[in-house]
Design a protein around this motif. Structure first.
Motif, PDB file in Angstrom:
ATOM      1  N   ARG A  60       0.703  -1.274   0.038  1.00 47.06           N
ATOM      2  CA  ARG A  60       0.024  -0.156  -0.056  1.00 47.06           C
ATOM      3  C   ARG A  60       0.870   1.181  -0.034  1.00 47.06           C
ATOM      4  O   ARG A  60       0.552   2.284  -0.550  1.00 47.06           O
ATOM      5  CB  ARG A  60      -0.916  -0.123   1.332  1.00 47.06           C
ATOM      6  CG  ARG A  60      -1.823   1.238   1.073  1.00 47.06           C
ATOM      7  CD  ARG A  60      -2.857   1.128   2.466  1.00 47.06           C
ATOM      8  NE  ARG A  60      -3.566   2.457   2.583  1.00 47.06           N
ATOM      9  CZ  ARG A  60      -4.239   2.806   3.714  1.00 47.06           C
ATOM     10  NH1 ARG A  60      -4.010   2.101   4.710  1.00 47.06           N
ATOM     11  NH2 ARG A  60      -4.913   3.905   3.354  1.00 47.06           N
ATOM     12  N   PHE A  61       1.935   1.171   0.770  1.00 52.32           N
ATOM     13  CA  PHE A  61       2.946   2.526   0.897  1.00 52.32           C
ATOM     14  C   PHE A  61       4.378   2.202   0.260  1.00 52.32           C
ATOM     15  O   PHE A  61       5.399   2.800   0.439  1.00 52.32           O
ATOM     16  CB  PHE A  61       2.967   2.998   2.287  1.00 52.32           C
ATOM     17  CG  PHE A  61       1.477   3.104   2.898  1.00 52.32           C
ATOM     18  CD1 PHE A  61       1.011   4.349   2.462  1.00 52.32           C
ATOM     19  CD2 PHE A  61       1.084   2.565   3.850  1.00 52.32           C
ATOM     20  CE1 PHE A  61      -0.221   4.737   3.008  1.00 52.32           C
ATOM     21  CE2 PHE A  61      -0.120   3.109   4.447  1.00 52.32           C
ATOM     22  CZ  PHE A  61      -0.739   4.087   4.005  1.00 52.32           C
ATOM     23  N   ASP A  62       4.221   1.336  -0.879  1.00 59.38           N
ATOM     24  CA  ASP A  62       5.346   1.059  -1.779  1.00 59.38           C
ATOM     25  C   ASP A  62       6.662   0.516  -0.970  1.00 59.38           C
ATOM     26  O   ASP A  62       7.653   0.969  -1.530  1.00 59.38           O
ATOM     27  CB  ASP A  62       5.721   2.137  -2.522  1.00 59.38           C
ATOM     28  CG  ASP A  62       4.665   2.642  -3.504  1.00 59.38           C
ATOM     29  OD1 ASP A  62       3.933   1.648  -4.058  1.00 59.38           O
ATOM     30  OD2 ASP A  62       4.398   4.060  -3.778  1.00 59.38           O
ATOM     31  N   GLY A  63       6.317  -0.141   0.177  1.00 54.03           N
ATOM     32  CA  GLY A  63       7.192  -0.776   0.788  1.00 54.03           C
ATOM     33  C   GLY A  63       7.899   0.243   1.705  1.00 54.03           C
ATOM     34  O   GLY A  63       8.950  -0.347   2.483  1.00 54.03           O
ATOM     35  N   LYS A  64       7.549   1.625   2.023  1.00 57.86           N
ATOM     36  CA  LYS A  64       8.330   2.540   2.885  1.00 57.86           C
ATOM     37  C   LYS A  64       7.729   2.219   4.016  1.00 57.86           C
ATOM     38  O   LYS A  64       8.687   2.334   4.912  1.00 57.86           O
ATOM     39  CB  LYS A  64       7.769   4.110   2.226  1.00 57.86           C
ATOM     40  CG  LYS A  64       8.588   4.782   3.221  1.00 57.86           C
ATOM     41  CD  LYS A  64       8.206   6.358   2.631  1.00 57.86           C
ATOM     42  CE  LYS A  64       8.985   7.527   3.483  1.00 57.86           C
ATOM     43  NZ  LYS A  64       8.690   8.797   3.019  1.00 57.86           N
ATOM     44  N   TRP A  65       6.475   1.772   4.497  1.00 53.04           N
ATOM     45  CA  TRP A  65       5.968   1.705   5.728  1.00 53.04           C
ATOM     46  C   TRP A  65       5.475   0.516   5.932  1.00 53.04           C
ATOM     47  O   TRP A  65       4.902  -0.132   4.986  1.00 53.04           O
ATOM     48  CB  TRP A  65       5.033   2.622   6.069  1.00 53.04           C
ATOM     49  CG  TRP A  65       5.480   4.135   5.725  1.00 53.04           C
ATOM     50  CD1 TRP A  65       4.854   4.911   4.910  1.00 53.04           C
ATOM     51  CD2 TRP A  65       6.331   4.974   6.441  1.00 53.04           C
ATOM     52  NE1 TRP A  65       5.439   6.097   5.032  1.00 53.04           N
ATOM     53  CE2 TRP A  65       6.318   6.206   6.017  1.00 53.04           C
ATOM     54  CE3 TRP A  65       7.074   4.753   7.690  1.00 53.04           C
ATOM     55  CZ2 TRP A  65       7.216   7.278   6.628  1.00 53.04           C
ATOM     56  CZ3 TRP A  65       7.878   5.633   8.218  1.00 53.04           C
ATOM     57  CH2 TRP A  65       7.834   7.007   7.652  1.00 53.04           C
ATOM     58  N   VAL A  66       5.322  -0.126   7.197  1.00 48.64           N
ATOM     59  CA  VAL A  66       4.460  -1.417   7.502  1.00 48.64           C
ATOM     60  C   VAL A  66       2.954  -0.761   7.680  1.00 48.64           C
ATOM     61  O   VAL A  66       2.844   0.124   8.806  1.00 48.64           O
ATOM     62  CB  VAL A  66       5.065  -2.197   8.654  1.00 48.64           C
ATOM     63  CG1 VAL A  66       4.071  -3.235   8.931  1.00 48.64           C
ATOM     64  CG2 VAL A  66       6.450  -2.704   8.104  1.00 48.64           C
ATOM     65  N   ASP A  67       1.820  -1.260   7.062  1.00 48.46           N
ATOM     66  CA  ASP A  67       0.772  -0.724   7.308  1.00 48.46           C
ATOM     67  C   ASP A  67       0.047  -1.631   8.420  1.00 48.46           C
ATOM     68  O   ASP A  67      -0.006  -2.779   8.384  1.00 48.46           O
ATOM     69  CB  ASP A  67       0.043  -0.915   5.845  1.00 48.46           C
ATOM     70  CG  ASP A  67      -1.470  -0.303   6.093  1.00 48.46           C
ATOM     71  OD1 ASP A  67      -1.813   0.375   6.797  1.00 48.46           O
ATOM     72  OD2 ASP A  67      -2.501  -0.573   5.225  1.00 48.46           O
ATOM     73  N   THR A  68      -0.291  -0.914   9.598  1.00 47.20           N
ATOM     74  CA  THR A  68      -1.061  -1.583  10.546  1.00 47.20           C
ATOM     75  C   THR A  68      -2.436  -1.759  10.311  1.00 47.20           C
ATOM     76  O   THR A  68      -3.075  -2.684  11.206  1.00 47.20           O
ATOM     77  CB  THR A  68      -0.830  -0.637  11.770  1.00 47.20           C
ATOM     78  OG1 THR A  68      -1.588   0.452  11.816  1.00 47.20           O
ATOM     79  CG2 THR A  68       0.625  -0.518  12.218  1.00 47.20           C
ATOM     80  N   GLY A  69      -2.997  -1.108   9.377  1.00 45.92           N
ATOM     81  CA  GLY A  69      -4.419  -1.301   9.289  1.00 45.92           C
ATOM     82  C   GLY A  69      -5.471  -0.516  10.150  1.00 45.92           C
ATOM     83  O   GLY A  69      -6.693  -0.611  10.135  1.00 45.92           O
ATOM     84  N   ASP A  70      -4.845   0.482  10.987  1.00 49.91           N
ATOM     85  CA  ASP A  70      -5.614   0.946  12.065  1.00 49.91           C
ATOM     86  C   ASP A  70      -5.348   2.584  11.863  1.00 49.91           C
ATOM     87  O   ASP A  70      -4.317   2.880  10.954  1.00 49.91           O
ATOM     88  CB  ASP A  70      -4.658   0.995  13.499  1.00 49.91           C
ATOM     89  CG  ASP A  70      -5.293  -0.512  13.852  1.00 49.91           C
ATOM     90  OD1 ASP A  70      -6.473  -0.653  13.992  1.00 49.91           O
ATOM     91  OD2 ASP A  70      -4.318  -1.094  14.463  1.00 49.91           O
ATOM     92  N   SER A  71      -6.384   3.209  11.946  1.00 55.15           N
ATOM     93  CA  SER A  71      -6.400   4.596  11.746  1.00 55.15           C
ATOM     94  C   SER A  71      -6.395   5.379  13.263  1.00 55.15           C
ATOM     95  O   SER A  71      -6.944   4.983  14.262  1.00 55.15           O
ATOM     96  CB  SER A  71      -7.672   5.136  10.929  1.00 55.15           C
ATOM     97  OG  SER A  71      -7.655   4.561   9.714  1.00 55.15           O
ATOM     98  N   GLY A  72      -5.834   6.582  13.167  1.00 51.85           N
ATOM     99  CA  GLY A  72      -5.609   7.383  14.248  1.00 51.85           C
ATOM    100  C   GLY A  72      -4.771   8.748  14.151  1.00 51.85           C
ATOM    101  O   GLY A  72      -4.444   9.197  13.140  1.00 51.85           O
ATOM    102  N   TYR A  73      -4.424   9.120  15.400  1.00 55.34           N
ATOM    103  CA  TYR A  73      -3.425  10.213  15.364  1.00 55.34           C
ATOM    104  C   TYR A  73      -2.486  10.149  16.556  1.00 55.34           C
ATOM    105  O   TYR A  73      -2.583   9.510  17.632  1.00 55.34           O
ATOM    106  CB  TYR A  73      -4.086  11.505  15.332  1.00 55.34           C
ATOM    107  CG  TYR A  73      -4.999  11.778  16.565  1.00 55.34           C
ATOM    108  CD1 TYR A  73      -4.667  12.547  17.631  1.00 55.34           C
ATOM    109  CD2 TYR A  73      -6.329  11.264  16.593  1.00 55.34           C
ATOM    110  CE1 TYR A  73      -5.177  12.747  18.726  1.00 55.34           C
ATOM    111  CE2 TYR A  73      -7.180  11.387  17.888  1.00 55.34           C
ATOM    112  CZ  TYR A  73      -6.514  12.322  18.861  1.00 55.34           C
ATOM    113  OH  TYR A  73      -7.110  12.504  20.021  1.00 55.34           O
ATOM    114  N   ILE A  74      -1.178  10.847  16.508  1.00 59.11           N
ATOM    115  CA  ILE A  74      -0.668  11.093  17.520  1.00 59.11           C
ATOM    116  C   ILE A  74      -0.470  12.677  18.145  1.00 59.11           C
ATOM    117  O   ILE A  74      -0.577  13.581  17.109  1.00 59.11           O
ATOM    118  CB  ILE A  74       1.104  10.757  16.825  1.00 59.11           C
ATOM    119  CG1 ILE A  74       1.200   9.443  16.620  1.00 59.11           C
ATOM    120  CG2 ILE A  74       1.941  11.267  17.993  1.00 59.11           C
ATOM    121  CD1 ILE A  74       2.606   8.951  15.903  1.00 59.11           C
TER     122      ILE A  74
END
Length: 703
Positions: free
Chosen positions: A516-530
């Motif tokens: 999904r993010f072209d191998g740059k990030w591991v997608d947790t499948g969760d949404s939210g914010y910091i």
């Protein structure tokens, strides 16, 4: 250690060190364990190329070149250090009225013999052994014995239907299965395992040659020796008489220690693979740092099941890695016998840390809204040992956190904390939380901590744990400003407890987590914010984000507002189609009143108050398109996750008057009859609303 930034907490400094100097940080953590062969490196960064697609992506290895035995670190080394009489397992089964105690010495003897039995049956290093077990000591002995041989265990939740078990047998291709004659789910009648296991073996293309059965008195299993079935107690008794034993077989750091399948609520279950060394090192750190469990004398009560990752990590392995005691509880938070169950266990075993799901506390709140059981035990001093109440599995609403924090402040140990933490089968240990011991050297005799935990922010899942680089990005993978809602992702490498691939499915690993993010990030499948202080707020699964008039709203945020109502024990939000706004939030609620109203349509006063809370806390854009009330209608997986997708399908069918249309219910559902209750409530609600409901071709919903 890196210098502290203005306004930061020691937990931020430790995280920063783990990300900026991972080799140094994790090499130090590895020193707490025994290595049969020390690793040549701490971290090796690599590239993997997928065979079918040819795609290459970043990967990594923790502690390459090393050899380790988790079983040795959990059991043997404590006995050899003279701690054999320390309690390893407190077994407590209110459903069978059974209690047993296993010291480390007794546990070692049981594990050595069973490992010898399995070795004699041909189980070798690298083989997969499946366990389909209830919450009994034999299940833990089986997991340790498999590990002792350098084999790989794949635990399947006891009670899964035959098709679900067969699916996992085919995926893992085990050489043997360890099981029992029955399981007991709360105060329900025993569930015979024989028809389930035999049917699963029959329909699976993979041929199993060995089945070992622990006979329970509630239901017997008559073994068919022609199919390789044997009674566990008999073969162990024979082996013990013949002095059959097996020593620990160390494995390479990057060899699998176990396979665990995801719940399958969003598709076919995925086989998560856990590396041996990273698993042991990471769990040792997490239980001592986050949970404040340091070793002998400490007692852990994780109210989960060994079939889930929480049970693997904090019932079976982490407590014993530090030499503490673990409570193996075969019961429920309510009904075995009542809502006092958890607090009775804390009192009886002097529990220091309890770990459960918010769902369990909601059930206790529903059955005991005034906390009479907790208060009675607390007033007698029975909760003074408790230093931490940890929650994970679902988002914990702030009202729940605040209520239990107030109760702990009154009855538990000085400075006891309620701590929400966030993680997954894939991560293997918490990705975020509030560490009880940011500084490992605090004086246990003092009630004043040198470095107290980060402040409580009810509704957040705390700050990132060591080794987890947590970011929030938009749909293109670009980082967004703090406080903004987006996709929660992880930078690589992941912390040592986390997975690096799926069992036999490299392509699916890339497709599910990296593509999904072209191998740059591991997608947790969760949404939210910091937020500005670095606290992570996990609001919903990506599938549970509502798009209302082009605004992304989380189901968790709306549920948080609803459950702030004093009469609401539980809420679940799903999106329903709307001609104007695209989607509208639709609520299922359970009240905490002793006599729950029978009507699916709530009282106008309560409905108006709930709407007011949603508008005030989330905004007018989040106004509900409808509210259905009922008891026992919110379906969950056996690990405590709400099946919002099932509720959403029921409501969407109801929108079109298709009340009897089938919905997709995963095999992981705890109680399928709950879906029927929800279906009846949906029908009642829409029939009473006179057909005035949200639909693309019809008018908007009204209360």
């Amino acid at each position: 250690m890196a210098s502290r930034e203005a306004g930061s907490h020691l937990q931020d400094d430790i995280l920063r060190q783990s990300l900026e100097k991972p080799e140094e940080f994790w090499a130090h953590q590895a020193e707490h364990l025994y290595w049969h062969k020390k690793p040549t490196e701490t971290l090796r960064r690599t590239q993997r190329t997928l065979r079918d697609s040819g795609v290459s992506h970043d990967s990594w290895e923790w502690f390459p070149g090393g050899e380790i035995s988790t079983c040795y670190n959990c059991i043997d080394r404590h006995v050899e250090a003279g701690r054999g009489d320390q309690v390893a397992i407190h077994y407590d089964s209110p459903v069978t009225k059974t209690k047993e105690t296993y010291t480390y010495r007794k546990l070692l003897e049981e594990v050595e013999v069973l490992a010898g039995v399995l070795r004699a049956e041909g189980v070798r290093k690298g083989d997969v052994v499946m366990l389909y077990m209830p919450m009994i000591p034999a299940a833990l002995v089986g997991m340790y014995a498999v590990n002792r041989l350098g084999a790989i265990h794949a635990v399947v939740f006891g009670g899964f239907a035959a098709n679900a078990l067969a699916q996992r047998i085919e995926a893992c291709k085990p050489v043997a299965i360890l099981t029992a004659s029955c399981g007991i789910d709360g105060n329900k009648p025993p569930i015979a395992y024989q028809p389930l296991v035999e049917e699963a073996i029959r329909i699976s293309p993979h041929r199993l040659s060995r089945t070992l059965i622990w006979q329970r008195p509630q239901v017997r299993w008559n073994p068919d020796r022609g199919t390789g079935q044997s009674t566990w107690q008999k073969v162990v008794r024979s082996a013990r008489a013949r002095q059959v034993r097996a020593d620990c077989v160390p494995v390479a750091s990057t060899d699998p220690v176990y396979i665990i399948h995801t719940s399958g609520t969003t598709g076919a279950p995925k086989g998560v693979v856990r590396d041996a060394a990273g698993h042991a090192v990471g769990l040792h750190l997490s239980i001592s740092y986050l949970f404040d469990i340091q070793g002998p004398g400490d007692v852990v009560f994780t109210a989960s099941d060994i079939g889930w990752v929480v049970g693997h990590s904090y019932i079976v392995y982490a407590p014993l890695l530090v030499g503490a005691s673990t409570v193996l509880y075969e019961g429920k938070p309510v009904g075995t016998p009542d809502a006092s169950a958890f607090w009775r266990v804390v009192e009886e075993y002097k529990v220091n840390m309890i770990f459960t799901a918010p769902t369990a506390l909601r059930a206790i709140k529903r059955d005991d809204p005034d906390n009479k059981f907790l208060s009675k035990i607390g007033e007698g001093g029975g909760l003074r040992s408790l230093r931490g109440l940890f929650l994970a599995g679902e988002r914990s609403e702030p009202s729940l956190i605040s209520m239990y924090q107030d109760l702990l402040a009154k009855y538990a140990a000085p400075d006891a904390h309620v701590i929400d933490n966030w993680w997954s089968s894939e991560s293997g240990s918490p990705i975020s939380g509030r560490a009880l011991v940011p500084h490992r050297g605090r004086d246990r005799t003092s009630s004043v901590r040198n470095h107290p935990p980060a402040v409580i922010k009810p509704g957040s899942a705390g700050k990132a744990m060591p080794g987890f680089d947590v970011r929030v990005v938009d749909d293109e993978g670009s980082q967004i400003e703090r406080g903004s809602m987006g996709n929660i992702v992880l930078g690589m490498p992941l912390a040592p407890t986390a997975f690096r691939t799926l069992w036999g499915e490299e392509e699916r690993f890339y497709e599910s987590y990296l593509k999904r993010f072209d191998g740059k990030w591991v997608d947790t499948g969760d949404s939210g914010y910091i937020d500005e202080d670095g606290y992570i707020h996990v609001m919903s699964r990506n599938d549970d984000v509502l798009n209302v008039s082009a605004h992304r709203l989380s189901s968790g945020g709306i549920e948080q507002a609803i459950t702030s109502h004093p009469l609401v024990a539980e809420a679940s939000i799903v999106g329903i189609p709307d001609a104007i706004k695209g989607q509208l939030p639709f609520a299922f609620i359970t009240l905490s009143t002793a006599n729950h109203p029978s009507s699916a349509v709530p009282d106008e006063k309560i409905a108006a108050e709930i709407q007011g809370l949603v508008r005030k806390q989330v905004g007018a854009i989040a106004s509900l398109g409808g509210i259905i009330q009922g008891k026992g209608m919110i379906p969950k997986t056996r690990s405590g996750k709400t099946l919002r997708r099932v509720l959403r399908e029921l409501v969407e069918n109801g929108v079109h008057g298709e009340f009897d249309k089938e919905v997709t219910v995963p095999s992981t559902v705890e109680d399928a009859s709950v879906v029927d209750v929800a279906r009846a409530k949906v029908r009642e609600y829409f029939e009473k609303s006179g057909g005035k409901h949200a639909a693309p071709e019809g008018p908007r919903a009204k209360l």
